[in-house]
Motif scaffolding. Structure first.
Motif, mmCIF file in Angstrom:
data_model
loop_
_atom_site.group_PDB
_atom_site.id
_atom_site.type_symbol
_atom_site.label_atom_id
_atom_site.label_comp_id
_atom_site.label_asym_id
_atom_site.label_seq_id
_atom_site.Cartn_x
_atom_site.Cartn_y
_atom_site.Cartn_z
ATOM 1 N N TYR A 19 0.797 -1.225 0.000
ATOM 2 C CA TYR A 19 0.000 0.000 0.000
ATOM 3 C C TYR A 19 0.837 1.287 0.000
ATOM 4 C CZ TYR A 19 -4.092 2.850 0.937
ATOM 5 O OH TYR A 19 -5.098 3.776 0.846
ATOM 6 N N HIS A 20 1.771 1.399 0.964
ATOM 7 C CA HIS A 20 2.505 2.662 1.068
ATOM 8 C C HIS A 20 3.483 2.854 -0.082
ATOM 9 C CE1 HIS A 20 0.686 2.477 5.043
ATOM 10 N NE2 HIS A 20 0.809 3.780 5.048
ATOM 11 N N GLY A 21 4.043 1.738 -0.587
ATOM 12 C CA GLY A 21 4.836 1.810 -1.813
ATOM 13 C C GLY A 21 3.977 2.261 -2.981
ATOM 14 N N GLY A 22 2.728 1.790 -3.009
ATOM 15 C CA GLY A 22 1.796 2.195 -4.043
ATOM 16 C C GLY A 22 1.510 3.688 -4.008
ATOM 17 N N VAL A 23 1.432 4.231 -2.798
ATOM 18 C CA VAL A 23 1.218 5.682 -2.661
ATOM 19 C C VAL A 23 2.383 6.436 -3.296
ATOM 20 C CG1 VAL A 23 1.049 7.585 -1.012
ATOM 21 C CG2 VAL A 23 -0.235 5.476 -0.617
ATOM 22 N N ASP A 47 -2.347 -4.420 -1.941
ATOM 23 C CA ASP A 47 -1.178 -5.111 -2.496
ATOM 24 C C ASP A 47 -0.962 -4.862 -3.979
ATOM 25 O OD1 ASP A 47 -3.339 -6.497 -3.452
ATOM 26 O OD2 ASP A 47 -2.477 -8.480 -3.097
ATOM 27 N N HIS A 48 -1.711 -3.953 -4.578
ATOM 28 C CA HIS A 48 -1.458 -3.615 -5.988
ATOM 29 C C HIS A 48 -2.066 -2.268 -6.335
ATOM 30 C CE1 HIS A 48 -5.481 -5.573 -6.386
ATOM 31 N NE2 HIS A 48 -5.624 -4.799 -7.446
ATOM 32 N N VAL A 49 -1.605 -1.739 -7.462
ATOM 33 C CA VAL A 49 -2.157 -0.499 -8.019
ATOM 34 C C VAL A 49 -2.547 -0.777 -9.464
ATOM 35 C CG1 VAL A 49 -1.752 1.942 -8.536
ATOM 36 C CG2 VAL A 49 -0.579 0.883 -6.615
ATOM 37 N N ARG A 50 -3.723 -0.306 -9.870
ATOM 38 C CA ARG A 50 -4.176 -0.487 -11.248
ATOM 39 C C ARG A 50 -4.341 0.880 -11.912
ATOM 40 N NH1 ARG A 50 -8.256 -3.148 -10.274
ATOM 41 N NH2 ARG A 50 -7.436 -5.228 -10.692
ATOM 42 N N PHE A 51 -3.787 1.001 -13.093
ATOM 43 C CA PHE A 51 -3.893 2.235 -13.878
ATOM 44 C C PHE A 51 -4.740 1.954 -15.112
ATOM 45 C CE2 PHE A 51 0.153 2.415 -11.637
ATOM 46 C CZ PHE A 51 0.175 3.706 -11.134
ATOM 47 N N THR A 52 -5.679 2.834 -15.396
ATOM 48 C CA THR A 52 -6.487 2.749 -16.611
ATOM 49 C C THR A 52 -6.344 4.064 -17.362
ATOM 50 O OG1 THR A 52 -8.033 1.240 -15.551
ATOM 51 C CG2 THR A 52 -8.817 2.389 -17.517
ATOM 52 N N VAL A 53 -6.091 3.965 -18.661
ATOM 53 C CA VAL A 53 -5.800 5.161 -19.451
ATOM 54 C C VAL A 53 -6.706 5.202 -20.672
ATOM 55 C CG1 VAL A 53 -4.009 6.484 -20.617
ATOM 56 C CG2 VAL A 53 -3.384 5.033 -18.677
ATOM 57 N N THR A 54 -7.318 6.339 -20.874
ATOM 58 C CA THR A 54 -8.098 6.641 -22.077
ATOM 59 C C THR A 54 -8.059 8.150 -22.240
ATOM 60 O OG1 THR A 54 -10.239 6.306 -23.176
ATOM 61 C CG2 THR A 54 -10.297 6.810 -20.832
ATOM 62 N N THR A 55 -8.488 8.647 -23.383
ATOM 63 C CA THR A 55 -8.492 10.100 -23.576
ATOM 64 C C THR A 55 -9.913 10.619 -23.454
ATOM 65 O OG1 THR A 55 -6.511 10.021 -24.934
ATOM 66 C CG2 THR A 55 -7.867 11.991 -25.136
ATOM 67 N N HIS A 56 -10.173 11.290 -22.339
ATOM 68 C CA HIS A 56 -11.507 11.804 -22.058
ATOM 69 C C HIS A 56 -11.909 12.895 -23.052
ATOM 70 C CE1 HIS A 56 -11.087 9.682 -18.246
ATOM 71 N NE2 HIS A 56 -9.909 10.252 -18.088
ATOM 72 N N ASP A 57 -10.911 13.709 -23.474
ATOM 73 C CA ASP A 57 -11.210 14.892 -24.289
ATOM 74 C C ASP A 57 -11.887 14.554 -25.619
ATOM 75 O OD1 ASP A 57 -10.111 16.520 -22.375
ATOM 76 O OD2 ASP A 57 -8.252 16.910 -23.463
ATOM 77 N N ALA A 79 10.954 1.226 -11.772
ATOM 78 C CA ALA A 79 11.870 1.932 -10.866
ATOM 79 C C ALA A 79 11.466 1.753 -9.406
ATOM 80 C CB ALA A 79 11.925 3.413 -11.229
ATOM 81 N N HIS A 80 10.168 1.517 -9.176
ATOM 82 C CA HIS A 80 9.676 1.261 -7.815
ATOM 83 C C HIS A 80 9.689 -0.234 -7.479
ATOM 84 C CE1 HIS A 80 8.004 5.257 -6.483
ATOM 85 N NE2 HIS A 80 8.285 5.498 -7.747
ATOM 86 N N GLU A 81 10.243 -1.043 -8.393
ATOM 87 C CA GLU A 81 10.282 -2.497 -8.231
ATOM 88 C C GLU A 81 8.891 -3.088 -8.030
ATOM 89 O OE1 GLU A 81 13.334 -3.386 -5.341
ATOM 90 O OE2 GLU A 81 14.908 -2.913 -6.783
ATOM 91 N N ALA A 82 7.910 -2.470 -8.684
ATOM 92 C CA ALA A 82 6.542 -2.995 -8.689
ATOM 93 C C ALA A 82 6.420 -3.917 -9.898
ATOM 94 C CB ALA A 82 5.539 -1.851 -8.777
#
Ligand SMILES: C[C@H](O)[C@H](O)[C@H]1CNC2=NC(N)=NC(=O)C2=N1
Length: 87
Positions: A19-23, A47-57, A79-82
């Motif tokens: 969690y804190h590494g995720g922050v 225990d994980h971070v999820r990123f979702t990317v789209t172009t809202h504009d 670089a964060h060893e994730a």
């Protein structure tokens, strides 16, 4: 981009990190997002971070800016060893 899955008109990747590494990872990603004016939707779990990317504009479509941000997120996560999380 093997870490990323396309779902409709967005791409998603998750990385195992506690969690804190995720922050810290999210803060680093947010700094880069500010520089490039493109922002992921971010889901932080214990225990994980999820990123979702789209172009809202342009009405939630995939654009080159999405793939640029995704590649930057991959590098920052490394670089964060994730480690990429297969989903
Ligand atoms: C004005 C500003 O640059 C725009 O609203 C940007 C901000 N960040 C963004 N991020 C994403 N993912 N999609 C956008 O369309 C978008 N638009």
């Amino acid at each position: 981009m093997p870490n990323w899955r396309r779902t409709g008109d967005s791409i998603t990747a998750a990385y195992r990190i506690r969690y804190h590494g995720g922050v810290a990872l999210i803060v680093h990603v947010a700094d880069v997002e500010r520089l490039i004016s493109h922002h992921a939707d971010i889901d932080l779990r214990w225990d994980h971070v999820r990123f979702t990317v789209t172009t809202h504009d342009v009405g939630h479509k995939l654009t080159p800016a999405d793939f640029d941000l995704a590649q930057r997120i991959d590098k920052i996560a490394a670089a964060h060893e994730a480690r990429p999380l297969a989903e």
